[in-house]
Motif scaffolding. Structure first.
Motif, PDB file in Angstrom:
ATOM      1  N   VAL A 229      12.732   8.605  12.505  1.00 37.87           N
ATOM      2  CA  VAL A 229      13.001   7.221  12.156  1.00 37.87           C
ATOM      3  C   VAL A 229      12.047   6.779  11.051  1.00 37.87           C
ATOM      4  N   GLU A 230      12.533   5.931  10.166  1.00 40.86           N
ATOM      5  CA  GLU A 230      11.708   5.427   9.080  1.00 40.86           C
ATOM      6  C   GLU A 230      10.519   4.635   9.621  1.00 40.86           C
ATOM      7  N   THR A 231       9.428   4.753   8.890  1.00 39.81           N
ATOM      8  CA  THR A 231       8.276   3.903   9.152  1.00 39.81           C
ATOM      9  C   THR A 231       8.329   2.727   8.195  1.00 39.81           C
ATOM     10  N   SER A 232       8.226   1.509   8.717  1.00 38.68           N
ATOM     11  CA  SER A 232       8.325   0.314   7.884  1.00 38.68           C
ATOM     12  C   SER A 232       6.953  -0.138   7.420  1.00 38.68           C
ATOM     13  N   ILE A 233       6.845  -0.478   6.147  1.00 37.54           N
ATOM     14  CA  ILE A 233       5.636  -1.093   5.614  1.00 37.54           C
ATOM     15  C   ILE A 233       6.058  -2.253   4.719  1.00 37.54           C
ATOM     16  N   ALA A 234       5.210  -3.268   4.648  1.00 32.17           N
ATOM     17  CA  ALA A 234       5.533  -4.456   3.862  1.00 32.17           C
ATOM     18  C   ALA A 234       5.197  -4.231   2.392  1.00 32.17           C
ATOM     19  N   SER A 235       6.022  -4.781   1.534  1.00 30.80           N
ATOM     20  CA  SER A 235       5.756  -4.672   0.099  1.00 30.80           C
ATOM     21  C   SER A 235       4.493  -5.455  -0.250  1.00 30.80           C
TER      22      SER A 235
ATOM     23  N   ASP B 189       0.847   1.195   0.036  1.00 31.56           N
ATOM     24  CA  ASP B 189       0.262   2.509   0.313  1.00 31.56           C
ATOM     25  C   ASP B 189       1.238   3.406   1.074  1.00 31.56           C
ATOM     26  N   LEU B 190       1.949   4.257   0.340  1.00 30.65           N
ATOM     27  CA  LEU B 190       2.908   5.160   0.982  1.00 30.65           C
ATOM     28  C   LEU B 190       2.206   6.235   1.795  1.00 30.65           C
ATOM     29  N   GLY B 191       1.041   6.662   1.361  1.00 28.96           N
ATOM     30  CA  GLY B 191       0.318   7.680   2.093  1.00 28.96           C
ATOM     31  C   GLY B 191      -0.069   7.206   3.479  1.00 28.96           C
ATOM     32  N   ALA B 192      -0.458   5.929   3.600  1.00 25.81           N
ATOM     33  CA  ALA B 192      -0.873   5.380   4.889  1.00 25.81           C
ATOM     34  C   ALA B 192       0.289   5.192   5.840  1.00 25.81           C
TER      35      ALA B 192
ATOM     36  N   ALA C 184      -2.932   8.204  -2.143  1.00 25.92           N
ATOM     37  CA  ALA C 184      -2.644   9.484  -1.490  1.00 25.92           C
ATOM     38  C   ALA C 184      -2.271  10.550  -2.523  1.00 25.92           C
ATOM     39  N   SER C 185      -2.832  11.743  -2.369  1.00 23.44           N
ATOM     40  CA  SER C 185      -2.570  12.827  -3.317  1.00 23.44           C
ATOM     41  C   SER C 185      -1.633  13.865  -2.712  1.00 23.44           C
ATOM     42  N   ASN C 186      -0.876  14.525  -3.589  1.00 24.86           N
ATOM     43  CA  ASN C 186       0.016  15.618  -3.189  1.00 24.86           C
ATOM     44  C   ASN C 186       0.891  15.220  -2.006  1.00 24.86           C
TER      45      ASN C 186
END
Length: 464
Positions: A119-125, A130-133, A153-155
């Motif tokens: 399932v997708e993880t939701s984060i607020a814009s 931070d996509l890595g987090a 976030a790298s790689n």
């Protein structure tokens, strides 16, 4: 220096310590246990009655017997006894009884497939989203705040879906978007984003939710396709709405068929503009505007201004351009039909040309002077018969005779009375594309000028 390694807890030799076979063998045994770890079962509380060396289990929350006090650890059998390993982040194992891979992460064992298809993880814009987090491959971004970066976030790979419309700000270093420009995303749009070793993100693909599934809309704004090859008989988005492009038969086809390009600029329309090449070697190319809007052809001009450089419409082999409506210039009294060295051979019309003669458009109105009357009388006697050289070259003796005045004679007549013919609209001196001057006359003005001279002569004769 600690006595063991941080993750596998392998025993280490102390400085200046002699080689110890037991210590080294213990380290090898632990490496053997967790390398390519294969579990007989997971969350098991009761040890098996007859384990074999190399058997490994993930203990449960209430282990018994030889496993007592070793909850949620890796229990592995060696030399008929049990050893235990505390799991660490990133440790993976294959569970034989379930034929699945699991991974230890953040104190929890998770199926490896769940990280990919979960399932997708939701984060607020936010300015920095931070996509890595997010900690998941699939991320749903909610909210409408503009995003200028995806974090450090790298790689990292992320599959992103946008829940609402927002602006993605292009940055050639930290957030490089396809098309090289900022983009307004809509609800349901999706993208694939990858960061490099320095944490700089790159957009690898972008898909519009409103586009047909067969359309890979990988650019922003006015969608552009670069170095793309379309196969034969490609129909993309037929019957859909805004942004649809439809292609007819391609080059490799089994039979003839119309090739169609539909352009959609508004919702709910079959098409707003259409380009059609009808089937067959002698097919017709049609440009169709659906509605009452104007059709313009611009070269190096700004859209919406009507300004642009010259456009050449070439019709070879005597073909004809037909117009079903009026032909009007874009600007009043500012454009020419033909040029000094680009003349029409003949003009066929049911009536004569209409020239503006409203007194309200004119100034400095006066009668001809005595010198001008003299020029007019002189010109009345200068009418000649002649043949055009290009007509003689093309037709020989069949070239016809024409009547009129020669521009050089007109200029000489004015000069004889101390006047400059080039000050008068009846005389023309225009340069061709090579800068060569070509002389010409306006017959309607010249005729009225001569008539004035003849009228003056007739009046003098009547008075004598």
């Amino acid at each position: 220096m600690s006595d063991d390694t941080p993750r596998l807890k392998l025993p280490q030799l102390a400085e200046m310590q002699e080689m110890n076979a037991a210590t080294i063998n213990e380290a090898f045994a632990q490496i053997d246990a967790v390398s390519g770890l294969s579990l007989r079962g997971r969350f098991v509380d009761t040890p098996p009655a007859s384990p074999a060396d190399g058997d490994a289990y993930l203990t449960g929350g209430a282990p018994t017997g030889a496993w007592t006090g070793q909850a949620y650890k890796i229990a592995w059998c060696i030399d008929g006894g049990w050893r235990f390993q505390i799991p660490f982040d990133g440790l993976t194992a294959f569970v034989e009884s379930e034929a699945t891979h699991i991974v230890y992460r953040g104190g929890t064992w998770t199926q490896l497939g769940a990280l990919i298809g979960g399932v997708e993880t939701s984060i607020a814009s936010a300015t920095t989203c931070d996509l890595g987090a997010a900690g998941a491959l699939c991320v749903l971004i909610t909210g409408t705040s503009a995003i200028t970066g995806f974090g450090p976030a790298s790689n990292t790979l992320r599959l992103v879906r946008f829940a609402q419309g927002l602006t993605l700000a292009h940055d050639p270093v930290s957030l490089a978007l396809l098309g090289g420009a900022s983009r307004i995303v809509a609800a349901g749009d999706c993208g694939i984003y990858v960061s490099d070793a320095s944490g700089n993100w790159r957009e690898r693909a972008f898909f519009r939710a409103a586009a047909d599934p067969g359309d890979a809309a990988t650019k922003s704004g006015a969608e552009t396709l670069t170095n793309k090859t379309f196969g034969p008989a490609m129909a993309s988005g037929a019957g859909a709405s805004t942004g649809v492009v439809t292609f007819g038969h391609g080059a490799a086809r089994s039979g003839d068929g119309d090739a169609v390009l539909d352009l959609h600029a508004q919702a709910g329309s079959d098409y707003d503009a259409r380009i059609v090449r009808t089937a067959g070697a002698n097919g017709v190319l049609d440009l169709i505007q659906n509605g009452s809007g104007r059709m313009r052809f611009l070269t190096n001009g700004a859209v919406g201004t009507g300004a642009g450089a010259a456009i050449a419409l070439s019709l070879d082999n005597g073909q004809v351009a037909r117009f079903g409506g009026d032909v009007l210039p874009a600007v009043d009294n500012a454009r020419n039909l033909g040029a000094a060295a680009s003349r029409f051979a003949n003009i066929y019309a049911a009536t004569g040309a209409i020239n503006t003669s409203d007194a309200g458009t004119k100034q400095d109105v006066r009668a001809l002077s005595a010198a001008e009357m003299a020029v007019a009388r002189r010109l009345a006697s200068d009418v000649r018969l002649f043949r055009f050289r290009d007509a003689v070259a093309a037709k020989g003796d069949a070239a016809r005779l024409h009547a009129g005045l020669l521009a050089q004679d007109v200029e000489a007549a004015f000069a004889a009375e101390g006047l400059d013919a080039r000050r008068y609209g009846l005389f023309c001196a225009d340069a061709d594309e090579n800068g060569q001057t070509i002389l010409g006359l306006r017959p309607d003005e010249l005729a009225q000028f001569v008539i004035a001279g003849l009228a003056a002569r007739l009046t003098a004769l009547e008075a004598a």
